[in-house]
Design a protein around this motif. Sequence first.
Motif, mmCIF file in Angstrom:
data_model
loop_
_atom_site.group_PDB
_atom_site.id
_atom_site.type_symbol
_atom_site.label_atom_id
_atom_site.label_comp_id
_atom_site.label_asym_id
_atom_site.label_seq_id
_atom_site.Cartn_x
_atom_site.Cartn_y
_atom_site.Cartn_z
ATOM 1 N N GLY A 149 0.786 -1.222 0.000
ATOM 2 C CA GLY A 149 0.000 0.000 0.000
ATOM 3 C C GLY A 149 0.819 1.273 0.000
ATOM 4 N N LEU A 150 2.139 1.167 0.193
ATOM 5 C CA LEU A 150 2.972 2.363 0.130
ATOM 6 C C LEU A 150 2.974 2.934 -1.284
ATOM 7 C CD1 LEU A 150 6.215 1.457 2.160
ATOM 8 C CD2 LEU A 150 4.313 2.916 2.902
ATOM 9 N N SER A 151 3.013 4.250 -1.397
ATOM 10 C CA SER A 151 3.141 4.870 -2.711
ATOM 11 C C SER A 151 4.522 4.569 -3.287
ATOM 12 C CB SER A 151 2.962 6.387 -2.593
ATOM 13 O OG SER A 151 4.050 6.947 -1.856
ATOM 14 N N ILE A 152 4.665 4.771 -4.597
ATOM 15 C CA ILE A 152 5.980 4.580 -5.225
ATOM 16 C C ILE A 152 7.016 5.472 -4.557
ATOM 17 C CG2 ILE A 152 7.299 4.906 -7.344
ATOM 18 C CD1 ILE A 152 5.596 2.486 -7.504
ATOM 19 N N ALA A 153 6.623 6.704 -4.224
ATOM 20 C CA ALA A 153 7.550 7.643 -3.587
ATOM 21 C C ALA A 153 8.023 7.112 -2.245
ATOM 22 C CB ALA A 153 6.879 9.010 -3.410
ATOM 23 N N ASP A 154 7.110 6.583 -1.434
ATOM 24 C CA ASP A 154 7.496 6.039 -0.127
ATOM 25 C C ASP A 154 8.344 4.776 -0.288
ATOM 26 O OD1 ASP A 154 6.274 8.049 1.280
ATOM 27 O OD2 ASP A 154 4.430 6.932 1.703
ATOM 28 N N GLN A 155 8.024 3.969 -1.291
ATOM 29 C CA GLN A 155 8.834 2.776 -1.537
ATOM 30 C C GLN A 155 10.273 3.163 -1.887
ATOM 31 O OE1 GLN A 155 7.073 -0.325 -4.090
ATOM 32 N NE2 GLN A 155 5.122 0.739 -3.865
ATOM 33 N N GLN A 156 10.432 4.227 -2.662
ATOM 34 C CA GLN A 156 11.778 4.685 -3.006
ATOM 35 C C GLN A 156 12.533 5.151 -1.766
ATOM 36 O OE1 GLN A 156 11.020 7.643 -6.009
ATOM 37 N NE2 GLN A 156 11.091 6.157 -7.679
ATOM 38 N N VAL A 157 11.847 5.837 -0.866
ATOM 39 C CA VAL A 157 12.480 6.282 0.369
ATOM 40 C C VAL A 157 12.935 5.078 1.194
ATOM 41 C CG1 VAL A 157 12.090 7.438 2.581
ATOM 42 C CG2 VAL A 157 11.298 8.509 0.465
ATOM 43 N N VAL A 158 12.100 4.033 1.231
ATOM 44 C CA VAL A 158 12.480 2.813 1.952
ATOM 45 C C VAL A 158 13.741 2.205 1.330
ATOM 46 C CG1 VAL A 158 11.775 0.462 2.553
ATOM 47 C CG2 VAL A 158 10.129 2.342 2.737
ATOM 48 N N GLU A 159 13.807 2.177 -0.004
ATOM 49 C CA GLU A 159 14.993 1.644 -0.685
ATOM 50 C C GLU A 159 16.229 2.495 -0.377
ATOM 51 O OE1 GLU A 159 15.364 -1.097 -2.065
ATOM 52 O OE2 GLU A 159 13.630 -1.736 -3.223
ATOM 53 N N ILE A 160 16.056 3.809 -0.315
ATOM 54 C CA ILE A 160 17.180 4.690 0.023
ATOM 55 C C ILE A 160 17.640 4.433 1.456
ATOM 56 C CG2 ILE A 160 17.863 7.096 0.395
ATOM 57 C CD1 ILE A 160 15.990 7.822 -1.963
ATOM 58 N N ALA A 161 16.669 4.290 2.376
ATOM 59 C CA ALA A 161 17.016 3.992 3.764
ATOM 60 C C ALA A 161 17.758 2.662 3.858
ATOM 61 C CB ALA A 161 15.749 3.967 4.622
ATOM 62 N N LYS A 162 17.322 1.681 3.071
ATOM 63 C CA LYS A 162 18.010 0.382 3.047
ATOM 64 C C LYS A 162 19.456 0.553 2.592
ATOM 65 C CE LYS A 162 15.786 -2.931 0.967
ATOM 66 N NZ LYS A 162 15.278 -3.797 -0.141
ATOM 67 N N ALA A 163 19.656 1.363 1.549
ATOM 68 C CA ALA A 163 21.012 1.593 1.035
ATOM 69 C C ALA A 163 21.881 2.283 2.081
ATOM 70 C CB ALA A 163 20.945 2.439 -0.235
ATOM 71 N N ILE A 164 21.318 3.285 2.768
ATOM 72 C CA ILE A 164 22.082 4.009 3.786
ATOM 73 C C ILE A 164 22.409 3.077 4.952
ATOM 74 C CG2 ILE A 164 22.034 5.946 5.400
ATOM 75 C CD1 ILE A 164 22.262 6.664 2.400
ATOM 76 N N SER A 165 21.491 2.171 5.274
ATOM 77 C CA SER A 165 21.751 1.237 6.378
ATOM 78 C C SER A 165 22.893 0.289 6.042
ATOM 79 C CB SER A 165 20.487 0.422 6.695
ATOM 80 O OG SER A 165 20.240 -0.571 5.709
ATOM 81 N N ARG A 166 23.161 0.105 4.756
ATOM 82 C CA ARG A 166 24.290 -0.728 4.311
ATOM 83 C C ARG A 166 25.545 0.109 4.097
ATOM 84 N NH1 ARG A 166 22.811 -5.821 2.293
ATOM 85 N NH2 ARG A 166 20.565 -6.168 2.094
ATOM 86 N N ASP A 167 25.496 1.358 4.525
ATOM 87 C CA ASP A 167 26.620 2.283 4.414
ATOM 88 C C ASP A 167 26.980 2.576 2.965
ATOM 89 O OD1 ASP A 167 28.415 3.986 5.677
ATOM 90 O OD2 ASP A 167 30.059 2.544 5.572
ATOM 91 N N ALA A 168 25.960 2.705 2.110
ATOM 92 C CA ALA A 168 26.204 3.052 0.712
ATOM 93 C C ALA A 168 26.736 4.475 0.609
ATOM 94 C CB ALA A 168 24.914 2.922 -0.089
ATOM 95 N N LYS A 169 27.749 4.658 -0.221
ATOM 96 C CA LYS A 169 28.355 5.978 -0.439
ATOM 97 C C LYS A 169 28.068 6.511 -1.833
ATOM 98 C CE LYS A 169 30.303 6.219 3.602
ATOM 99 N NZ LYS A 169 29.745 7.158 4.622
ATOM 100 N N ILE A 170 27.598 5.620 -2.714
ATOM 101 C CA ILE A 170 27.281 6.018 -4.088
ATOM 102 C C ILE A 170 25.857 5.564 -4.378
ATOM 103 C CG2 ILE A 170 27.876 5.824 -6.528
ATOM 104 C CD1 ILE A 170 30.511 4.614 -4.272
ATOM 105 N N LEU A 171 24.956 6.503 -4.667
ATOM 106 C CA LEU A 171 23.564 6.178 -4.991
ATOM 107 C C LEU A 171 23.275 6.546 -6.441
ATOM 108 C CD1 LEU A 171 23.278 6.137 -1.808
ATOM 109 C CD2 LEU A 171 20.895 6.743 -2.234
#
Length: 507
Positions: A149-171
């Motif tokens: 039920g999350l919007s596409i925009a919220d899903q993208q934020v979740v994916e970004i948070a996932k990347a940051i939690s993995r210590d991503a430095k390049i997005l």
Amino acid sequence: MSEPQVSDPTPVLALADVSKSFGAVQALRGVRLSLFAGEIHALAGENGAGKSTLVKTFAGVHRPDDGQVLLNGEPVVFHSPADAQHAGVAVIYQEPTLFPDLTVAENIFMGRQPRGAFGRLDRGAMNAAAEELFARLGVVLDPAGPARGLSIADQQVVEIAKAISRDAKILIMDEPTAALTGREVERLFAVARTLASHGCALLFISHRLEEIFSLCQRVTILRDGAWIATESVSDLTEDDLVQRMVGRELTELYPKVAVDPGEVALEVSRLTREGVFTDVSFNVRRGEIVALAGLVGAGRSEVARAIFGVDRWDAGSVAVEGKPLRAGSPTTAMAAGVALVPEDRRQQGLVMELSIERNMAVTGMKRLRRGPIIRGSAERALASDWATRLQLKYSRLSDAVGVLSGGNQQKVVLGKWLSTDPKVLIIDEPTRGIDVGTKAEVHRLLSNLAAEGLAVLMISSDLPEVLGMADRILVMHEGRLTAEIARADATEEKVMAAATGRGEAAA
């Protein structure tokens, strides 16, 4: 042309003269690109320019045939996407793929959930960690809520948070705004700027030139798989960028031909579908391009689906050249000469596994059949004719349509329906997700079709496209028509006023 220098001379991630081929097709030819910490870098180019191959090279999906990938100035080989992730590279796609039955926090920490006593999942710690990530990004989301039920925009934020939690430095953000509303785009841009301010390097890919100029510091342009230039955005105009992308000056993005409208081809009268749209009435004449404008959720696509018979209406009527259509019958609509090019070409307009020629011919099987047999030669001839007329870029007509770029897929959908010789063409978001050069080609095609007497109903969220191509503009707000605006009187302000419910007096 040399790349501009930035304060830190060592890029965190770079391509150095990278080439990549797939059989006889050379997707990348000597491409170079450097991403620096704290910078938002745009990647621009037409469909088929090599952007997707470049992204997949950074992401570890493809390995270069020649040249090198450099991580912090040192050569590196990503043997898999996992290698790229471990190196701090994350890709945020246009349509994220979350697990809908898990919570937001569970999606972020999938496979890395914090554990408490006796190895039990520590939901409190996991939710707190997710909330801290959202706080860093400046957004508010419920970590314990379901992903479904999350919007596409919220899903993208979740994916970004996932990347940051993995210590991503390049997005790498690949067409992230294509399905977002204006407000959602603004929030995503705020998140991107926050990430850059914290030292991340961002690669931003978008067909929307205004977004590149609003968000990015530098832009790299590809054309036909080759590096053309890397320049400071502040040193360019939109015309400069377009010229580098297409290799020619694009003088007419909206080549509208003036036509005297003919007889009414489509008549919609008091059409209603309970809870979706109410009392919608309008007509489209032969030779006209009528735009149906409005905000996301206004009911525009739903009206189009009802006219074509995909959805049933509860009240009202639809007629083509004076003959009424039966509700809920696409077969009747097609027989009457109505064609519908849907917004989602991949899911609704094409069968991605089938060939280009089969997709082109699928609407005309009756005409191609001799008894029980469909002639392959006739199918190929039809597809070849429309491929030529639409300037389709392809290797073989027998190739799966899924290998084509987005703009060329859109042309296949158009060819599929134009081959039926329709009287009314309904086209939903005709240029969404395609590059500026192909966009001009689609606009020219629509203008020429109207000049030949076709009645065109165009649904578009692109205001410049609406103003540039429509003879009349119908504006919807919350399921109702709120305005009809003549081409000569149309402005962005008038359309937006009606789209937000402030222009009903004009209807």
